[in-house]
Scaffold this motif. Structure first.
Motif, PDB file in Angstrom:
ATOM      1  N   ASN A  55     -91.506  42.739  30.482  1.00  0.00           N
ATOM      2  CA  ASN A  55     -92.782  42.620  30.500  1.00  0.00           C
ATOM      3  C   ASN A  55     -93.893  42.594  31.811  1.00  0.00           C
ATOM      4  N   HIS A  56     -94.394  43.807  31.954  1.00  0.00           N
ATOM      5  CA  HIS A  56     -95.734  43.239  33.187  1.00  0.00           C
ATOM      6  C   HIS A  56     -96.566  42.968  32.312  1.00  0.00           C
ATOM      7  N   CYS A  57     -97.064  41.236  32.794  1.00  0.00           N
ATOM      8  CA  CYS A  57     -98.038  41.495  31.785  1.00  0.00           C
ATOM      9  C   CYS A  57     -99.682  41.443  33.264  1.00  0.00           C
ATOM     10  N   ILE A  58     -99.879  41.508  31.983  1.00  0.00           N
ATOM     11  CA  ILE A  58    -102.122  42.076  32.445  1.00  0.00           C
ATOM     12  C   ILE A  58    -102.207  40.294  31.934  1.00  0.00           C
ATOM     13  N   PRO A  59    -102.779  39.165  32.208  1.00  0.00           N
ATOM     14  CA  PRO A  59    -103.447  38.029  32.351  1.00  0.00           C
ATOM     15  C   PRO A  59    -104.958  37.856  30.982  1.00  0.00           C
ATOM     16  N   ILE A  60    -105.232  37.677  29.942  1.00  0.00           N
ATOM     17  CA  ILE A  60    -106.482  38.107  29.379  1.00  0.00           C
ATOM     18  C   ILE A  60    -107.764  37.314  30.710  1.00  0.00           C
ATOM     19  N   ASN A  61    -107.248  36.188  30.997  1.00  0.00           N
ATOM     20  CA  ASN A  61    -107.833  34.852  31.869  1.00  0.00           C
ATOM     21  C   ASN A  61    -107.248  34.659  32.048  1.00  0.00           C
ATOM     22  N   ASP A  62    -107.939  33.490  33.410  1.00  0.00           N
ATOM     23  CA  ASP A  62    -107.386  32.420  33.746  1.00  0.00           C
ATOM     24  C   ASP A  62    -106.068  30.978  33.260  1.00  0.00           C
ATOM     25  N   LYS A  63    -106.576  30.655  32.165  1.00  0.00           N
ATOM     26  CA  LYS A  63    -105.898  30.074  31.642  1.00  0.00           C
ATOM     27  C   LYS A  63    -104.382  30.839  31.286  1.00  0.00           C
ATOM     28  N   ILE A  64    -104.808  32.005  31.269  1.00  0.00           N
ATOM     29  CA  ILE A  64    -103.402  32.554  30.235  1.00  0.00           C
ATOM     30  C   ILE A  64    -102.324  33.019  31.496  1.00  0.00           C
ATOM     31  N   LYS A  65    -103.178  33.267  33.106  1.00  0.00           N
ATOM     32  CA  LYS A  65    -102.250  33.542  33.992  1.00  0.00           C
ATOM     33  C   LYS A  65    -101.548  32.789  34.422  1.00  0.00           C
ATOM     34  N   LYS A  66    -101.969  31.429  34.436  1.00  0.00           N
ATOM     35  CA  LYS A  66    -101.491  30.148  34.581  1.00  0.00           C
ATOM     36  C   LYS A  66    -100.228  29.624  33.697  1.00  0.00           C
ATOM     37  N   ALA A  67    -100.735  29.879  32.577  1.00  0.00           N
ATOM     38  CA  ALA A  67     -99.751  29.504  31.241  1.00  0.00           C
ATOM     39  C   ALA A  67     -98.707  30.415  31.745  1.00  0.00           C
ATOM     40  N   LEU A  68     -98.659  31.593  32.035  1.00  0.00           N
ATOM     41  CA  LEU A  68     -97.772  32.707  32.598  1.00  0.00           C
ATOM     42  C   LEU A  68     -96.897  32.699  33.713  1.00  0.00           C
ATOM     43  N   PHE A  69     -97.401  31.925  34.733  1.00  0.00           N
ATOM     44  CA  PHE A  69     -97.133  31.414  35.691  1.00  0.00           C
ATOM     45  C   PHE A  69     -95.723  29.687  35.846  1.00  0.00           C
ATOM     46  N   GLN A  70     -96.664  29.207  34.364  1.00  0.00           N
ATOM     47  CA  GLN A  70     -95.295  28.162  33.761  1.00  0.00           C
ATOM     48  C   GLN A  70     -94.240  28.586  33.591  1.00  0.00           C
ATOM     49  N   ILE A  71     -93.577  29.670  32.826  1.00  0.00           N
ATOM     50  CA  ILE A  71     -92.485  30.504  32.738  1.00  0.00           C
ATOM     51  C   ILE A  71     -91.487  30.618  33.533  1.00  0.00           C
ATOM     52  N   LYS A  72     -90.300  29.732  32.592  1.00  0.00           N
ATOM     53  CA  LYS A  72     -88.992  29.732  33.812  1.00  0.00           C
ATOM     54  C   LYS A  72     -88.166  29.577  33.237  1.00  0.00           C
ATOM     55  N   LYS A  73     -86.811  30.498  33.493  1.00  0.00           N
ATOM     56  CA  LYS A  73     -85.824  30.451  33.571  1.00  0.00           C
ATOM     57  C   LYS A  73     -85.519  30.369  31.725  1.00  0.00           C
ATOM     58  N   GLU A  74     -84.622  31.142  30.431  1.00  0.00           N
ATOM     59  CA  GLU A  74     -84.030  29.750  30.244  1.00  0.00           C
ATOM     60  C   GLU A  74     -85.434  29.283  28.966  1.00  0.00           C
ATOM     61  N   ASP A  75     -86.459  29.737  29.010  1.00  0.00           N
ATOM     62  CA  ASP A  75     -87.710  29.050  28.400  1.00  0.00           C
ATOM     63  C   ASP A  75     -87.870  30.018  26.759  1.00  0.00           C
ATOM     64  N   HIS A  76     -87.729  29.694  26.041  1.00  0.00           N
ATOM     65  CA  HIS A  76     -87.832  30.045  24.827  1.00  0.00           C
ATOM     66  C   HIS A  76     -89.852  30.584  24.608  1.00  0.00           C
ATOM     67  N   VAL A  77     -90.084  32.279  25.088  1.00  0.00           N
ATOM     68  CA  VAL A  77     -91.881  32.151  24.414  1.00  0.00           C
ATOM     69  C   VAL A  77     -91.545  32.912  23.239  1.00  0.00           C
ATOM     70  N   VAL A  78     -93.029  33.391  22.980  1.00  0.00           N
ATOM     71  CA  VAL A  78     -93.367  34.497  22.729  1.00  0.00           C
ATOM     72  C   VAL A  78     -95.233  34.598  23.542  1.00  0.00           C
ATOM     73  N   LEU A  79     -94.792  36.191  23.470  1.00  0.00           N
ATOM     74  CA  LEU A  79     -95.964  36.532  24.240  1.00  0.00           C
ATOM     75  C   LEU A  79     -96.280  37.815  23.933  1.00  0.00           C
ATOM     76  N   GLU A  80     -98.507  37.323  23.002  1.00  0.00           N
ATOM     77  CA  GLU A  80     -98.798  37.426  22.463  1.00  0.00           C
ATOM     78  C   GLU A  80    -100.143  38.859  23.369  1.00  0.00           C
ATOM     79  N   GLY A  81    -100.510  40.197  22.623  1.00  0.00           N
ATOM     80  CA  GLY A  81    -101.567  40.945  22.894  1.00  0.00           C
ATOM     81  C   GLY A  81    -102.059  42.030  22.844  1.00  0.00           C
TER      82      GLY A  81
END
Length: 148
Positions: free
Chosen positions: A75-101
């Motif tokens: 998934n090529h992620c384009i963050p809607i704002n800085d808050k989402i960009k920071k969240a995306l940068f926190q994601i690590k291997k093995e995390d369970h995630v849900v991405l919506e957009g």
């Protein structure tokens, strides 16, 4: 089109050069279904490079290539704002995630050159053009939720 993906992260890759990185600074590779089960995970390896996710499977892998292709997404992620960009940068291997957009198609001119980047809109494709390009508006990492 609206887009949501849920699964286990097998890799993230940050980018800082090229026009794509200016709008899409991170890719998140996600698996789901049988690919998340320990006995399948033990037979698989994943890596990312140059906006691609790569996978290898060992002999004895209980799923076939078609299943892997339909249950693994880069998934090529384009963050809607800085808050989402920071969240995306926190994601690590093995995390369970849900991405919506929303899936997007990008077209325009930059420095006199035509640029384009189209999202896949089907789950059964593979190879060049099979990745999802999307504006991320909401991120859940394990139990923590971030909204744009």
């Amino acid at each position: 089109a609206s887009y949501a993906i849920s699964g286990v992260v097998v890799g993230t890759k940050k980018y800082s050069s090229g026009w794509e990185s200016e709008i899409c600074p991170i890719d998140v590779a996600i698996i789901w279904g049988e690919l998340t089960k320990p006995h399948v995970r033990a037979t698989m390896k994943y890596s990312q490079s140059n906006r691609w996710v790569y996978y290898q499977w060992n002999e004895g892998c209980p799923v076939d290539q078609a299943y892997i292709e339909s249950h693994c997404s880069n998934n090529h992620c384009i963050p809607i704002n800085d808050k989402i960009k920071k969240a995306l940068f926190q994601i690590k291997k093995e995390d369970h995630v849900v991405l919506e957009g929303e899936l997007v198609r990008i077209a325009g001119t930059r420095k006199g050159n035509e640029i384009w980047w189209n999202s896949s809109t089907v789950r059964t494709d593979s190879g060049n053009g099979a990745c999802e390009v999307f504006v991320v508006k909401r991120v859940r990492i394990n139990e923590k939720v971030f909204e744009g």
